[in-house]
Design an enzyme around this catalytic site. Structure first.
Site, PDB file in Angstrom:
ATOM      1  N   LYS A 132      10.263  -9.015   4.149  1.00  0.00           N
ATOM      2  CA  LYS A 132      11.176  -9.549   4.842  1.00  0.00           C
ATOM      3  C   LYS A 132      11.694 -10.827   3.998  1.00  0.00           C
ATOM      4  CE  LYS A 132      13.167  -9.522   9.055  1.00  0.00           C
ATOM      5  NZ  LYS A 132      13.282  -7.927   9.949  1.00  0.00           N
ATOM      6  N   LYS A 151       9.585  -2.908   2.995  1.00  0.00           N
ATOM      7  CA  LYS A 151      10.919  -2.682   3.678  1.00  0.00           C
ATOM      8  C   LYS A 151      11.044  -3.820   4.509  1.00  0.00           C
ATOM      9  CE  LYS A 151      14.448   0.120   4.027  1.00  0.00           C
ATOM     10  NZ  LYS A 151      15.248  -1.078   4.425  1.00  0.00           N
ATOM     11  N   ASP A 160       5.283   5.774  11.296  1.00  0.00           N
ATOM     12  CA  ASP A 160       5.203   6.747   9.927  1.00  0.00           C
ATOM     13  C   ASP A 160       6.188   6.812   9.040  1.00  0.00           C
ATOM     14  OD1 ASP A 160       2.358   7.608  10.792  1.00  0.00           O
ATOM     15  OD2 ASP A 160       3.274   8.988  12.537  1.00  0.00           O
ATOM     16  N   LYS A 207       4.709  -2.177  11.741  1.00  0.00           N
ATOM     17  CA  LYS A 207       5.830  -1.480  12.331  1.00  0.00           C
ATOM     18  C   LYS A 207       6.139  -0.027  11.587  1.00  0.00           C
ATOM     19  CE  LYS A 207       9.374  -4.165  13.400  1.00  0.00           C
ATOM     20  NZ  LYS A 207      10.521  -5.059  13.367  1.00  0.00           N
ATOM     21  N   SER A 241      16.661   3.343   8.553  1.00  0.00           N
ATOM     22  CA  SER A 241      16.851   3.088   7.103  1.00  0.00           C
ATOM     23  C   SER A 241      16.000   3.977   6.361  1.00  0.00           C
ATOM     24  CB  SER A 241      16.140   1.415   7.069  1.00  0.00           C
ATOM     25  OG  SER A 241      17.081   0.618   7.338  1.00  0.00           O
ATOM     26  N   HIS A 249       0.926  -1.079  -0.008  1.00  0.00           N
ATOM     27  CA  HIS A 249       0.005  -0.071  -0.145  1.00  0.00           C
ATOM     28  C   HIS A 249       0.963   1.275  -0.011  1.00  0.00           C
ATOM     29  CE1 HIS A 249       0.820  -0.781   4.154  1.00  0.00           C
ATOM     30  NE2 HIS A 249       0.443   0.656   4.418  1.00  0.00           N
ATOM     31  N   ARG A 250       2.173   0.911   0.440  1.00  0.00           N
ATOM     32  CA  ARG A 250       3.163   2.110   0.289  1.00  0.00           C
ATOM     33  C   ARG A 250       4.320   1.446  -0.377  1.00  0.00           C
ATOM     34  NH1 ARG A 250      -0.358   5.002   1.981  1.00  0.00           N
ATOM     35  NH2 ARG A 250      -0.358   6.185   3.752  1.00  0.00           N
TER      36      ARG A 250
HETATM   37  P1  NAD Z   1      22.570 -10.483  15.330  1.00  0.00           P
HETATM   38  O1  NAD Z   1      22.651 -11.715  14.719  1.00  0.00           O
HETATM   39  O2  NAD Z   1      23.514  -9.331  15.390  1.00  0.00           O
HETATM   40  O3  NAD Z   1      22.284 -10.787  17.085  1.00  0.00           O
HETATM   41  C1  NAD Z   1      21.670 -11.849  17.714  1.00  0.00           C
HETATM   42  C2  NAD Z   1      22.252 -12.188  18.984  1.00  0.00           C
HETATM   43  O4  NAD Z   1      21.572 -13.380  19.510  1.00  0.00           O
HETATM   44  C3  NAD Z   1      23.663 -13.020  18.690  1.00  0.00           C
HETATM   45  O5  NAD Z   1      24.760 -12.315  19.559  1.00  0.00           O
HETATM   46  C4  NAD Z   1      23.332 -14.393  18.876  1.00  0.00           C
HETATM   47  O6  NAD Z   1      24.434 -14.982  19.307  1.00  0.00           O
HETATM   48  C5  NAD Z   1      22.294 -14.343  19.934  1.00  0.00           C
HETATM   49  N1  NAD Z   1      21.610 -15.472  20.058  1.00  0.00           N
HETATM   50  C6  NAD Z   1      21.256 -16.331  19.059  1.00  0.00           C
HETATM   51  N2  NAD Z   1      20.716 -17.594  19.658  1.00  0.00           N
HETATM   52  C7  NAD Z   1      20.481 -17.244  20.896  1.00  0.00           C
HETATM   53  C8  NAD Z   1      19.888 -17.855  22.005  1.00  0.00           C
HETATM   54  N3  NAD Z   1      19.126 -19.025  21.795  1.00  0.00           N
HETATM   55  N4  NAD Z   1      19.843 -17.294  23.268  1.00  0.00           N
HETATM   56  C9  NAD Z   1      20.460 -16.148  23.487  1.00  0.00           C
HETATM   57  N5  NAD Z   1      21.167 -15.519  22.587  1.00  0.00           N
HETATM   58  C10 NAD Z   1      21.057 -15.856  21.273  1.00  0.00           C
HETATM   59  O7  NAD Z   1      20.968  -9.968  15.161  1.00  0.00           O
HETATM   60  P2  NAD Z   1      20.342  -8.680  15.588  1.00  0.00           P
HETATM   61  O8  NAD Z   1      20.290  -7.783  14.298  1.00  0.00           O
HETATM   62  O9  NAD Z   1      20.695  -8.081  16.803  1.00  0.00           O
HETATM   63  O10 NAD Z   1      18.729  -9.067  15.808  1.00  0.00           O
HETATM   64  C11 NAD Z   1      18.358  -9.346  17.042  1.00  0.00           C
HETATM   65  C12 NAD Z   1      16.645  -9.283  16.991  1.00  0.00           C
HETATM   66  O11 NAD Z   1      16.283  -8.075  16.780  1.00  0.00           O
HETATM   67  C13 NAD Z   1      16.021 -10.219  15.793  1.00  0.00           C
HETATM   68  O12 NAD Z   1      14.805 -10.697  16.452  1.00  0.00           O
HETATM   69  C14 NAD Z   1      15.834  -9.327  14.774  1.00  0.00           C
HETATM   70  O13 NAD Z   1      14.727  -9.427  13.828  1.00  0.00           O
HETATM   71  C15 NAD Z   1      15.247  -7.827  15.510  1.00  0.00           C
HETATM   72  N6  NAD Z   1      15.709  -6.679  14.782  1.00  0.00           N
HETATM   73  C16 NAD Z   1      16.974  -6.296  14.289  1.00  0.00           C
HETATM   74  C17 NAD Z   1      16.989  -5.084  13.668  1.00  0.00           C
HETATM   75  C18 NAD Z   1      18.415  -4.759  13.203  1.00  0.00           C
HETATM   76  O14 NAD Z   1      18.496  -3.392  12.711  1.00  0.00           O
HETATM   77  N7  NAD Z   1      19.339  -5.370  13.147  1.00  0.00           N
HETATM   78  C19 NAD Z   1      15.792  -4.167  13.483  1.00  0.00           C
HETATM   79  C20 NAD Z   1      14.957  -4.755  14.147  1.00  0.00           C
HETATM   80  C21 NAD Z   1      14.666  -5.888  14.567  1.00  0.00           C
END
Ligand code: NAD
Length: 473
Positions: free
Chosen positions: A108, A72, A101, A96, A365, A67-68
């Site tokens: 994904k 992302k 906004d 999200k 982003s 819709h937009r």
């Molecule tokens: P990342 O890979 O940098 O870090 C994930 C961390 O979790 C790692 O250090 C890993 O060793 C640890 N991990 C993995 N399995 C585990 C377990 N069973 N128990 C404890 N620790 C464990 O990933 P990230 O980018 O930090 O993303 C983490 C979460 O945040 C995800 O759910 C991701 O979708 C969400 N997220 C990330 C971003 C972003 O900008 N990177 C944005 C929005 C949401």
């Protein structure tokens, strides 16, 4: 990976939570179905020759909404990725973006791979090949679908993806906007790496600005001195832990990683711990902290704030009853299952939901994408002008009062904002504004009883408006 015991899958969990908000707002069935449906899912299988042997990799890109545009959402590289998880994460991106906004649809992607099993050159080859599949099939471009980093991916992978796209579309002047989260010297933006963790910090600061909300969580006062347990010391967890402990006086009493947990009730020094993990590739044997083999059990440790920042489905029907935190902020996507959410709500635990809490990443982003399509760094035109204005104001004050402005005040007043200042300011404003919208919904809507439903309610209202205004085609 996404199913825990007899609980709904991750995607079903998201849908059930969204249903609660749709019922509360009495949204008509057709619009509700249009919003919830995942628009398109691409699955690719492609061969890559690794060490003389052909390996076949499987990847997905789901476009939940258009819709937009562009749609992302991040791309994760993980051994247990699957289509259900990708669809759930794409749906979360739709909600999200609306809540903060950011004028994007939700998408994904994932590649089923264990990145630790391949060297740098192999990862480059695999990433470029995956990118080729996405571009050729219309699931990656600056105007329609823009990935970003997630679990297992970072600036390096984004640079490879942007470069691959550029070679396929050399005449696209906006090629660099085809992904975000790139290194700054390859079209990235200052502050993107820290953005999600920084957003978690800003969200918590805003929560603690509302004394009534803090009281509902059985706490009082500010963030200073609050105890906090964090799961995951990756991009999001590390930055959240670092900023909260170094800038807000939060005591991080435990960090849970995949190989166990480190505990120190006086507060862990996050930077030291991070250096230790980088050097030894494990959190074991870290000085000045005790080690607990059963990391997951530490989610039940007594604390004020619990920050799951690793994976989905970590707080489930099995352990929700034992969680002692007063406030949970979902830095990860989907760390609490639908059933666990109900248990925690009944217990009076306040949950700041993922669709809002980790929106700092997509917000910055969005800033990066604008920077890329406008081909100019934020602050470039006005920084020196602002500095000059500051000097003129200081001189005027000195002339009028006859006394000197101190050097430190003069320095603060005459410093023009650079890109990082502007990004942080834009992110702070976004997180504050969105939280205020959510709590307004919670206050005003009689059928809404928790922040998660309020968050979806607020977000779906905006999305529904766009479907109703434009109609369906
Ligand atoms: P990342 O890979 O940098 O870090 C994930 C961390 O979790 C790692 O250090 C890993 O060793 C640890 N991990 C993995 N399995 C585990 C377990 N069973 N128990 C404890 N620790 C464990 O990933 P990230 O980018 O930090 O993303 C983490 C979460 O945040 C995800 O759910 C991701 O979708 C969400 N997220 C990330 C971003 C972003 O900008 N990177 C944005 C929005 C949401």
């Amino acid at each position: 990976m996404t199913q825990t015991g007899n609980e709904p899958s991750f995607r079903e969990s998201v849908d059930l939570m969204v249903d609660k908000a749709m019922t509360a707002m009495k949204l008509d069935e057709g619009t509700a179905l249009a919003i919830k449906s995942c628009n398109a899912v691409l699955q690719v299988k492609f061969p890559v020759k690794i060490r003389g042997k052909i390996e076949v990799f499987t990847g997905w890109r789901a476009t939940h909404s258009t819709h937009r545009l562009p749609s992302k959402g991040g791309i994760r590289f993980a051994p247990h990725a699957d289509q259900d998880e990708v669809e759930a994460l794409a749906a979360l991106m739709t909600y999200k973006c609306a809540i903060v906004d950011v004028p994007f649809g939700g998408s994904k992607g994932a590649l089923m791979i264990d990145p630790t099993q391949y060297d740098r050159d192999e990862m480059e080859m695999i990433t470029r090949r995956f990118t080729l599949e996405l571009v050729r099939k219309g699931f990656l471009s600056p105007s329609t679908n823009v990935p970003a980093p997630d679990i297992g991916t970072g600036q390096r992978e984004m640079a490879w993806m942007a470069d691959t796209y550029k070679h396929l579309h050399p005449d696209d002047i906006n090629y660099v906007a085809c992904v975000t989260g790139k290194p700054v010297h390859h079209g990235g933006i200052q502050g993107r790496v820290e953005a999600t963790g920084r957003g978690v910090q800003y969200a918590l600061r805003e929560f603690f600005r509302h004394a009534e909300d803090v009281k509902k969580a059985n706490m009082s006062g500010s963030l200073d001195g609050k105890t906090c347990v964090i799961q995951g010391l990756g991009n999001v967890g590390y930055h959240a832990a670092k900023f909260l402990s170094e800038e807000d006086g939060v005591k991080i009493t435990a960090i849970i990683e995949r190989d166990g947990a480190l505990i120190n009730d006086d507060g862990l020094v996050i930077e030291d711990l991070y250096q230790h993990v980088n050097q030894h590739k494990t959190i074991k044997n870290s000085p000045s902290a005790s080690f607990e083999e059963d990391g997951k059990a530490v989610l039940e440790k007594e604390c004020d704030i619990l920050i799951p920042a690793a994976l989905e489905s970590q707080i489930t029907l099995e352990n929700a009853g034992q969680v002692k935190a007063k406030l949970i902020i979902e830095a990860a996507n989907g760390p609490i299952t639908f059933g666990a959410d109900e248990i925690l709500n009944k217990k009076g635990v306040i949950i700041i939901p993922d669709a809002y809490a980790n929106a700092g990443g997509v917000t910055v982003s969005y800033f990066e994408w604008i920077r890329n399509i406008s081909h100019i760094r934020f602050g470039r035109m006005q920084k020196r002008h602002d500095e000059l204005r500051g000097h003129q104001m200081a001189a005027m004050l000195e002339e009028v009062t006859g006394s000197k402005v101190s050097d430190s005040l003069k320095h603060a007043a005459t410093k023009g904002a650079d890109e990082l200042d502007l990004v942080r300011s834009g992110l702070d404003d976004t997180m504050r504004e969105a939280y205020q919208q959510i709590r307004n919904t919670l206050e005003k809507e009689e059928n809404v009883h928790d922040l998660r439903t309020a968050c979806y309610f607020t977000s779906i209202k905006k999305i529904a408006r766009s479907y109703i205004d434009v109609g369906v085609f």
